[in-house]
Design a protein around this motif. Structure first.
Motif, PDB file in Angstrom:
ATOM      1  N   ARG A 140      50.539  -9.735   7.014  1.00 62.92           N
ATOM      2  CA  ARG A 140      50.261 -10.586   8.178  1.00 62.92           C
ATOM      3  C   ARG A 140      51.554 -11.271   8.616  1.00 62.92           C
ATOM      4  NH1 ARG A 140      47.808 -16.453   6.788  1.00 62.92           N
ATOM      5  NH2 ARG A 140      49.523 -17.027   8.150  1.00 62.92           N
ATOM      6  N   PRO A 141      51.581 -11.813   9.826  1.00 58.98           N
ATOM      7  CA  PRO A 141      52.781 -12.561  10.238  1.00 58.98           C
ATOM      8  C   PRO A 141      53.039 -13.739   9.275  1.00 58.98           C
ATOM      9  CG  PRO A 141      51.357 -12.121  12.129  1.00 58.98           C
ATOM     10  CD  PRO A 141      50.572 -11.735  10.914  1.00 58.98           C
ATOM     11  N   HIS A 142      54.324 -14.021   9.024  1.00 55.70           N
ATOM     12  CA  HIS A 142      54.694 -15.134   8.140  1.00 55.70           C
ATOM     13  C   HIS A 142      54.769 -16.410   8.989  1.00 55.70           C
ATOM     14  CE1 HIS A 142      56.351 -17.284   4.829  1.00 55.70           C
ATOM     15  NE2 HIS A 142      57.560 -17.406   5.324  1.00 55.70           N
ATOM     16  N   ILE A 143      53.585 -16.817   9.455  1.00 51.06           N
ATOM     17  CA  ILE A 143      53.464 -17.935  10.382  1.00 51.06           C
ATOM     18  C   ILE A 143      52.425 -18.886   9.791  1.00 51.06           C
ATOM     19  CG2 ILE A 143      52.675 -18.606  12.708  1.00 51.06           C
ATOM     20  CD1 ILE A 143      55.143 -16.888  12.955  1.00 51.06           C
ATOM     21  N   VAL A 144      52.699 -20.195   9.913  1.00 50.00           N
ATOM     22  CA  VAL A 144      51.696 -21.182   9.506  1.00 50.00           C
ATOM     23  C   VAL A 144      50.719 -21.353  10.667  1.00 50.00           C
ATOM     24  CG1 VAL A 144      51.294 -23.578   8.854  1.00 50.00           C
ATOM     25  CG2 VAL A 144      53.326 -22.381   7.998  1.00 50.00           C
ATOM     26  N   TRP A 145      49.490 -20.929  10.477  1.00 46.75           N
ATOM     27  CA  TRP A 145      48.498 -21.013  11.549  1.00 46.75           C
ATOM     28  C   TRP A 145      47.793 -22.361  11.521  1.00 46.75           C
ATOM     29  CZ3 TRP A 145      46.619 -15.510   9.926  1.00 46.75           C
ATOM     30  CH2 TRP A 145      47.378 -14.546  10.626  1.00 46.75           C
ATOM     31  N   PHE A 146      47.129 -22.685  12.645  1.00 44.44           N
ATOM     32  CA  PHE A 146      46.352 -23.920  12.724  1.00 44.44           C
ATOM     33  C   PHE A 146      45.330 -23.921  11.594  1.00 44.44           C
ATOM     34  CE2 PHE A 146      48.099 -23.543  16.953  1.00 44.44           C
ATOM     35  CZ  PHE A 146      48.499 -24.837  17.202  1.00 44.44           C
ATOM     36  N   GLY A 147      45.247 -25.057  10.915  1.00 46.63           N
ATOM     37  CA  GLY A 147      44.291 -25.180   9.813  1.00 46.63           C
ATOM     38  C   GLY A 147      44.883 -24.789   8.468  1.00 46.63           C
ATOM     39  N   GLU A 148      46.108 -24.245   8.448  1.00 45.52           N
ATOM     40  CA  GLU A 148      46.729 -23.876   7.171  1.00 45.52           C
ATOM     41  C   GLU A 148      47.682 -24.983   6.720  1.00 45.52           C
ATOM     42  OE1 GLU A 148      46.737 -19.099   6.965  1.00 45.52           O
ATOM     43  OE2 GLU A 148      48.363 -19.919   8.169  1.00 45.52           O
ATOM     44  N   SER A 149      47.961 -25.015   5.410  1.00 43.79           N
ATOM     45  CA  SER A 149      48.876 -26.044   4.921  1.00 43.79           C
ATOM     46  C   SER A 149      50.315 -25.658   5.292  1.00 43.79           C
ATOM     47  CB  SER A 149      48.719 -26.222   3.419  1.00 43.79           C
ATOM     48  OG  SER A 149      49.072 -25.027   2.790  1.00 43.79           O
ATOM     49  N   VAL A 150      51.188 -26.654   5.240  1.00 46.97           N
ATOM     50  CA  VAL A 150      52.588 -26.458   5.651  1.00 46.97           C
ATOM     51  C   VAL A 150      53.451 -26.564   4.394  1.00 46.97           C
ATOM     52  CG1 VAL A 150      54.396 -27.343   7.198  1.00 46.97           C
ATOM     53  CG2 VAL A 150      52.003 -27.543   7.869  1.00 46.97           C
ATOM     54  N   PRO A 151      53.684 -25.449   3.719  1.00 46.33           N
ATOM     55  CA  PRO A 151      54.335 -25.506   2.407  1.00 46.33           C
ATOM     56  C   PRO A 151      55.735 -26.116   2.433  1.00 46.33           C
ATOM     57  CG  PRO A 151      53.616 -23.247   2.903  1.00 46.33           C
ATOM     58  CD  PRO A 151      53.357 -24.066   4.118  1.00 46.33           C
ATOM     59  N   MET A 152      56.460 -25.999   3.568  1.00 47.20           N
ATOM     60  CA  MET A 152      57.830 -26.526   3.592  1.00 47.20           C
ATOM     61  C   MET A 152      57.875 -28.013   3.956  1.00 47.20           C
ATOM     62  SD  MET A 152      59.636 -24.139   2.547  1.00 47.20           S
ATOM     63  CE  MET A 152      61.329 -24.639   2.864  1.00 47.20           C
TER      64      MET A 152
END
Ligand code: NAD
Length: 230
Positions: A140-152
Motif C-alpha cells: 500500500r502507499p506509505h502514507i499516514v491516512w486519516f484515522g491512523e496514528s502518526v508514528p513520527m
C-alpha cells in the motif's frame, strides 16, 4: 549553533505545481477524502486508492523544488536545521535539506499491509494490485491516512523542545496532531509564520508574514543568515 525547526505543509510546494488540499483548486475538492485516504477507503476500493496515489506520484516526476525549498537548505550554513514536513513529496530532499522528518509518509515509498515496518523505495510511479512485500502481502502507499496514528510525531516533538527559531511555512494548521507542534517549542523561541492566509498574532514572539513561500522564505533566510531578523 542555534537550532531552526521548520514546520512545512502543502503550501511550500504549491509554487512547484503540486496542489494543496484546502485551497480552491485543492485535491479534496475533486475527491472525497474518505474514499482516497482512509483505511476504510482502502478496504472498499484499493484500486481507486492506488490510482489516486499513482497520479500524485507520477506528477512528482514532472515538478521541481522551488526557491523556498532551496533557501531552507542554505540555512544549514549557520544553523542546525530540522525540517518537519506534512508533505508527502520529496522536494525538501531534492533541494538538499539534510534532516527531513515526514509526518504523513512519503509518496515514493510503499509498505507492507502485513507488517508496517516493511517499507520499500519505489523505483517507478506505479504501485499496482499484485505488487507484494517479501511476506507475500499486498503493498500500500506509505502514507499516514486519516484515522491512523502518526508514528513520527514523537520524533518531531522531541526536535521542537530545543528550537531557538521556528518557521511555519504553508500549512493551514488544521490537521492534528501536526498542527499542535507549533505550540511545543520553548517559551522564548521566535516563531515566523509564512502563508498568504496566516492568522494575525498580537505578540512579538510570533510574526506572521502573509506572502507566498517562494518570495518570503528566501528573504527571511537571508535575514536569518545575517542575524538581522528581530
Ligand atoms: P493545506 O492544504 O491544509 O493548507 C495549505 C496552506 O498553504 C494554506 O494555508 C494556504 O494558504 C497555504 N499556501 C498556499 N499557497 C501558498 C504559497 N505559495 N506559499 C505559502 N503558503 C501557501 O495543507 P497542509 O496544512 O499541509 O494540510 C495537511 C495535509 O495535506 C497533509 O497531510 C499533507 O500530507 C497533505 N498534502 C501534501 C501535499 C504535498 O506533499 N505536496 C500536497 C497536498 C496535500
Amino acid at each position: 549553533m542555534k537550532k531552526i525547526v521548520v514546520i512545512s505543509g502543502a503550501g511550500i510546494s504549491a509554487e512547484s505545481g503540486i496542489s494543496t488540499f484546502r485551497d480552491s483548486d485543492g485535491l479534496w475538492r475533486k475527491h472525497r477524502f474518505e474514499d482516497l485516504a482512509s483505511p476504510k477507503g482502502w478496504k472498499n476500493n484499493p484500486e481507486l486508492v492506488l490510482e489516486f496515489y499513482n497520479q500524485r506520484r507520477k506528477q512528482l516526476f514532472d515538478v521541481h523544488e522551488n526557491a523556498a525549498h532551496k533557501a531552507l537548505k542554505l540555512l544549514e550554513e549557520k544553523y542546525k536545521v530540522v525540517v518537519i514536513t506534512q508533505n508527502v513529496d520529496d522536494l525538501h530532499e531534492r533541494a538538499g535539506s539534510s534532516n527531513v522528518i515526514h509526518l504523513h509518509g512519503e509518496l515514493k515509498k510503499a509498505r507492507s499491509t502485513a507488517d508496517e515496518r516493511l517499507v520499500y523505495e519505489l523505483k517507478d510511479w506505479a504501485l499496482n494490485m499484485g505488487d507484494k512485500c517479501e511476506l507475500g502481502s499486498q503493498l500500500r502507499p506509505h502514507i499516514v491516512w486519516f484515522g491512523e496514528s502518526v508514528p513520527m510525531f514523537d520524533v518531531a516533538l522531541k526536535e521542537m523542545h530545543d528550537a531557538d527559531i521556528i518557521l511555519v511555512i504553508g500549512t493551514s494548521l488544521v490537521v492534528y496532531p501536526a498542527a499542535s507542534l507549533i505550540h511545543c517549542g520553548p517559551p522564548n523561541a521566535k516563531i515566523f509564520i509564512i502563508d498568504p492566509k496566516a492568522q494575525d498574532f498580537n505578540n512579538d514572539k510570533i510574526i506572521s508574514i502573509k506572502q507566498k513561500a517562494g518570495t518570503a522564505v528566501p528573504e527571511l533566510v537571508e535575514k536569518l543568515l545575517n542575524n538581522n531578523y528581530e
